[in-house]
Design a protein around this motif. Structure first.
Motif, mmCIF file in Angstrom:
data_model
loop_
_atom_site.group_PDB
_atom_site.id
_atom_site.type_symbol
_atom_site.label_atom_id
_atom_site.label_comp_id
_atom_site.label_asym_id
_atom_site.label_seq_id
_atom_site.Cartn_x
_atom_site.Cartn_y
_atom_site.Cartn_z
ATOM 1 N N ASP A 118 0.806 -1.230 0.000
ATOM 2 C CA ASP A 118 0.000 0.000 0.000
ATOM 3 C C ASP A 118 0.835 1.274 0.000
ATOM 4 N N GLY A 119 2.163 1.117 -0.017
ATOM 5 C CA GLY A 119 3.025 2.288 -0.130
ATOM 6 C C GLY A 119 3.375 2.963 1.179
ATOM 7 N N SER A 120 2.989 2.389 2.302
ATOM 8 C CA SER A 120 3.250 3.016 3.603
ATOM 9 C C SER A 120 4.736 3.162 3.914
ATOM 10 N N LEU A 121 5.570 2.355 3.273
ATOM 11 C CA LEU A 121 6.999 2.363 3.585
ATOM 12 C C LEU A 121 7.809 3.259 2.652
ATOM 13 N N GLU A 122 7.151 3.937 1.734
ATOM 14 C CA GLU A 122 7.868 4.746 0.742
ATOM 15 C C GLU A 122 8.803 5.791 1.342
ATOM 16 N N PRO A 123 8.462 6.417 2.487
ATOM 17 C CA PRO A 123 9.391 7.396 3.062
ATOM 18 C C PRO A 123 10.758 6.806 3.417
ATOM 19 N N TRP A 124 10.813 5.498 3.584
ATOM 20 C CA TRP A 124 12.084 4.850 3.949
ATOM 21 C C TRP A 124 12.633 4.005 2.804
ATOM 22 N N LEU A 125 12.110 4.238 1.598
ATOM 23 C CA LEU A 125 12.552 3.479 0.429
ATOM 24 C C LEU A 125 13.004 4.435 -0.673
ATOM 25 N N PRO A 126 14.171 5.055 -0.498
ATOM 26 C CA PRO A 126 14.655 5.980 -1.525
ATOM 27 C C PRO A 126 15.033 5.241 -2.800
ATOM 28 N N ALA A 127 15.041 5.976 -3.906
ATOM 29 C CA ALA A 127 15.486 5.398 -5.171
ATOM 30 C C ALA A 127 16.898 4.859 -5.014
ATOM 31 N N ASP A 128 17.120 3.663 -5.533
ATOM 32 C CA ASP A 128 18.412 2.989 -5.424
ATOM 33 C C ASP A 128 18.782 2.677 -3.979
ATOM 34 N N GLY A 129 17.785 2.577 -3.108
ATOM 35 C CA GLY A 129 18.040 2.300 -1.700
ATOM 36 C C GLY A 129 18.384 0.847 -1.447
ATOM 37 N N ASN A 130 18.886 0.603 -0.246
ATOM 38 C CA ASN A 130 19.222 -0.746 0.212
ATOM 39 C C ASN A 130 18.274 -1.150 1.331
ATOM 40 N N VAL A 131 17.691 -2.326 1.188
ATOM 41 C CA VAL A 131 16.754 -2.837 2.184
ATOM 42 C C VAL A 131 17.211 -4.220 2.625
ATOM 43 N N LEU A 132 17.023 -4.501 3.906
ATOM 44 C CA LEU A 132 17.357 -5.818 4.462
ATOM 45 C C LEU A 132 16.092 -6.481 4.981
ATOM 46 N N ASP A 133 15.891 -7.725 4.585
ATOM 47 C CA ASP A 133 14.815 -8.552 5.135
ATOM 48 C C ASP A 133 15.448 -9.588 6.046
ATOM 49 N N LEU A 134 15.443 -9.302 7.356
ATOM 50 C CA LEU A 134 15.970 -10.237 8.342
ATOM 51 C C LEU A 134 14.958 -11.357 8.564
ATOM 52 N N CYS A 135 15.442 -12.571 8.798
ATOM 53 C CA CYS A 135 14.553 -13.718 9.018
ATOM 54 C C CYS A 135 13.609 -13.870 7.825
ATOM 55 N N THR A 136 14.172 -13.907 6.635
ATOM 56 C CA THR A 136 13.359 -13.878 5.422
ATOM 57 C C THR A 136 12.503 -15.116 5.239
ATOM 58 N N GLY A 137 12.910 -16.252 5.796
ATOM 59 C CA GLY A 137 12.100 -17.460 5.663
ATOM 60 C C GLY A 137 11.884 -17.838 4.210
ATOM 61 N N ASN A 138 10.627 -17.868 3.788
ATOM 62 C CA ASN A 138 10.273 -18.240 2.415
ATOM 63 C C ASN A 138 10.597 -17.162 1.388
ATOM 64 N N GLY A 139 11.046 -15.994 1.837
ATOM 65 C CA GLY A 139 11.426 -14.927 0.918
ATOM 66 C C GLY A 139 10.283 -14.077 0.407
ATOM 67 N N SER A 140 9.080 -14.275 0.921
ATOM 68 C CA SER A 140 7.920 -13.591 0.344
ATOM 69 C C SER A 140 7.981 -12.078 0.529
ATOM 70 N N LEU A 141 8.433 -11.602 1.683
ATOM 71 C CA LEU A 141 8.490 -10.159 1.894
ATOM 72 C C LEU A 141 9.563 -9.525 1.019
ATOM 73 N N ALA A 142 10.693 -10.200 0.877
ATOM 74 C CA ALA A 142 11.748 -9.694 -0.007
ATOM 75 C C ALA A 142 11.243 -9.593 -1.438
ATOM 76 N N VAL A 143 10.498 -10.595 -1.883
ATOM 77 C CA VAL A 143 9.948 -10.583 -3.234
ATOM 78 C C VAL A 143 8.940 -9.443 -3.395
ATOM 79 N N LEU A 144 8.057 -9.261 -2.436
ATOM 80 C CA LEU A 144 7.078 -8.178 -2.522
ATOM 81 C C LEU A 144 7.765 -6.814 -2.549
ATOM 82 N N LEU A 145 8.824 -6.656 -1.763
ATOM 83 C CA LEU A 145 9.581 -5.411 -1.779
ATOM 84 C C LEU A 145 10.168 -5.150 -3.161
#
Length: 298
Positions: A118-145
């Motif tokens: 829904d875009g709620s995280l956009e303030p913390w997602l700059p263009a060309d930004g780096n994001v970490l998915d800790l405890c990714t498990g099945n990887g679904s959140l990383a894929v959605l990001l």
């Protein structure tokens, strides 16, 4: 030749029949379906090779005999094994996106997924930004990001190699191998030493957070998942303490840590009364997911 004993049912009639069977079996839901009706829709949609949402456009279509029998077979397996339907079908849906699923990892589900889409995280997602998915498990959140923000780079780590093998399949399934990097290790140990060139703008984490008392009372469906992905110690905060302790070292100046804590609101407040927290609104309310800005962690 014997006549086919399978009745000619529409998709909707089959869904209703299966929902009745599931309700009568007193199953527990929550692994991608909230109740018997939505799980019945999922079972039938799989026979049509459609998503559950797509199947809603075919409610009056008549099922073939094979489709009907296969749907009943899945239903009986669900009832007999008490396993999450996602494990039986080998697939789960999160925010309309399909994911490979197996008992090597937790079933894809997280309130964080809503915030990503829904875009709620956009303030913390700059263009060309780096994001970490800790405890990714099945990887679904990383894929959605990665799907939601094609210009960011996502690192995703987990202590479980079996879970990472599931995540790798999901990364490949969605063609995101150049955007998502999978790392093996126990939380921060999976990452290189932090420096000004490898900090993260956002760290997201759906960690193991179920407290010991709740773990002892989990229904069979949840016990079918790896304990490693659920158990958070006596108060559910064991892993979260380790995350919060070192997160500041890995965050950029204006970065943030996003954590799902589920039903552990009171335990979190008791464990971290001194940390200013932004509670994020999701469909389950405003006590499930929190955000802490880097400056408030330091």
């Amino acid at each position: 030749m014997d006549p086919d004993p399978s009745p000619s049912l529409t998709v909707n009639e089959c869904i209703e029949q299966i929902a009745q069977k599931l309700n009568a079996a007193h199953l527990h839901f929550g692994h991608g379906a909230i109740d018997a009706n939505s799980e019945a829709l999922w079972i039938v949609s799989k026979q049509l090779d459609l998503s559950p949402a797509e199947a809603l456009d075919y409610l009056e279509q008549v099922l073939s005999s094979d489709q009907y029998r296969n749907a009943l077979a899945v239903t009986e397996q669900r009832i007999a094994t008490r396993k999450p339907l996602a494990y039986i079908l080998g697939e789960a849906w999160l925010m309309g996106v399909p994911f490979y699923c197996s008992e090597q990892s937790i079933v894809p589900r997280s309130w964080i997924a809503e915030l990503i889409v829904d875009g709620s995280l956009e303030p913390w997602l700059p263009a060309d930004g780096n994001v970490l998915d800790l405890c990714t498990g099945n990887g679904s959140l990383a894929v959605l990001l990665a799907l939601s923000c094609p210009d960011i780079h996502v690192s995703a780590c987990d202590i479980s190699l079996p879970a990472l093998s599931v995540a790798a399949r999901n990364v490949d399934r969605h063609g995101l191998g150049s955007q998502i990097e999978l790392l093996d290790g126990d939380l921060w140990e999976a990452l290189p030493e932090p420096n000004e060139d490898n900090l993260f703008d956002l760290i997201i984490c759906n960690p193991p957070y179920v407290n010991a008392s709740s773990m002892n009372e989990l229904p069979a469906e949840y016990r079918a998942e790896p304990d490693l992905a659920l158990a958070g110690g006596d108060d559910g905060m064991d892993i979260i303490r380790r995350i919060i302790a070192l997160a500041p070292d890995y965050l950029s100046e204006r970065g943030a840590l996003l954590l799902e804590i589920g039903n552990e609101f009171e335990n979190f407040k008791k464990a971290f009364p001194q940390i200013p927290v932004i509670w994020m609104e999701v469909s389950a309310g405003d006590e499930q997911v929190l955000l802490i800005q880097a400056e408030d962690l330091r």
